[in-house]
Design an enzyme around this catalytic site. Structure first.
Site, PDB file in Angstrom:
ATOM      1  CD  GLU A  55      -1.416  -2.379   1.969  1.00 23.61           C
ATOM      2  OE1 GLU A  55      -0.186  -2.632   1.930  1.00 23.61           O
ATOM      3  OE2 GLU A  55      -2.236  -3.099   2.546  1.00 23.61           O
ATOM      4  CB  CYS A  86      -0.175  -3.415   8.519  1.00 23.80           C
ATOM      5  SG  CYS A  86       0.756  -1.974   7.932  1.00 23.80           S
TER       6      CYS A  86
HETATM    7  N1  THU Z   1       2.247  -6.566   3.908  1.00 21.74           N
HETATM    8  C1  THU Z   1       1.833  -5.667   2.955  1.00 21.74           C
HETATM    9  O1  THU Z   1       2.580  -5.328   2.032  1.00 21.74           O
HETATM   10  N2  THU Z   1       0.585  -5.173   3.055  1.00 21.74           N
HETATM   11  C2  THU Z   1      -0.351  -5.571   3.969  1.00 21.74           C
HETATM   12  O2  THU Z   1      -1.494  -5.116   3.910  1.00 21.74           O
HETATM   13  C3  THU Z   1       0.025  -6.519   5.021  1.00 21.74           C
HETATM   14  C4  THU Z   1       1.443  -6.970   5.025  1.00 21.74           C
HETATM   15  C5  THU Z   1       3.588  -7.154   3.764  1.00 21.74           C
HETATM   16  C6  THU Z   1       4.630  -6.675   4.736  1.00 21.74           C
HETATM   17  C7  THU Z   1       5.608  -7.850   4.706  1.00 21.74           C
HETATM   18  O3  THU Z   1       6.496  -7.682   3.596  1.00 21.74           O
HETATM   19  C8  THU Z   1       4.737  -9.044   4.449  1.00 21.74           C
HETATM   20  O4  THU Z   1       3.513  -8.539   3.930  1.00 21.74           O
HETATM   21  C9  THU Z   1       4.459  -9.883   5.686  1.00 21.74           C
HETATM   22  O5  THU Z   1       3.995  -9.106   6.722  1.00 21.74           O
END
Ligand code: THU
Length: 132
Positions: A55, A86
């Protein structure tokens, strides 16, 4: 409303995620009020906390292109469990979206798994107007 281009952008960019540590690949796409679409994927780092979310990448691309107002966000995680943004990304989206802006979670094939408004994901939020 036809969201197929936005969903496709999120699904396609997910394939380019750099996630060698978590192996959890994520793609995100944002659509601006004037219909432009920007995509981003997660980019992890050997220094783990330096990794960035999908995001954040999509929003950075939007801002770099002069975009400011988001009208729809799509997040694409793996499998059939909805990958909701997150906490930090909810706040990042908050900067450029409205309370009723939809955030749609899709599967890796683009099937809609969950739709929430930003206000549902981040109630009673702090934003630019809070500083006025
Ligand atoms: N992650 C995202 O890119 N977006 C989200 O909405 C949740 C988590 C990524 C961060 C990390 O690289 C991986 O997912 C595991 O947490």
């Amino acid at each position: 409303m036809d969201n197929s281009a936005l969903v496709k952008a999120a699904v396609d960019v997910r394939a380019r995620a750099y996630a060698p540590y978590s192996r959890f690949m994520v793609g995100a796409a944002v659509e601006t009020d004037d219909g432009r679409i920007f995509a981003g994927c997660n980019v992890e780092n050997a220094a783990y906390p330096e990794g960035t979310c999908a995001e954040a990448g999509a929003l950075a691309a939007m801002v770099a292109a002069g975009g400011r107002q988001v009208r729809h966000v799509v997040v694409c995680g793996g499998g059939n469990a909805a990958c909701t943004p997150c906490g930090g990304c909810r706040q990042k989206i908050r900067e450029f979206a409205r309370p009723d802006t939809p955030v749609t979670m899709v599967s890796d094939s683009g099937r809609v798994l969950m739709v929430r408004t930003l206000a549902q994901l981040l109630p009673d939020s702090f934003g630019p107007d809070s500083l006025a």
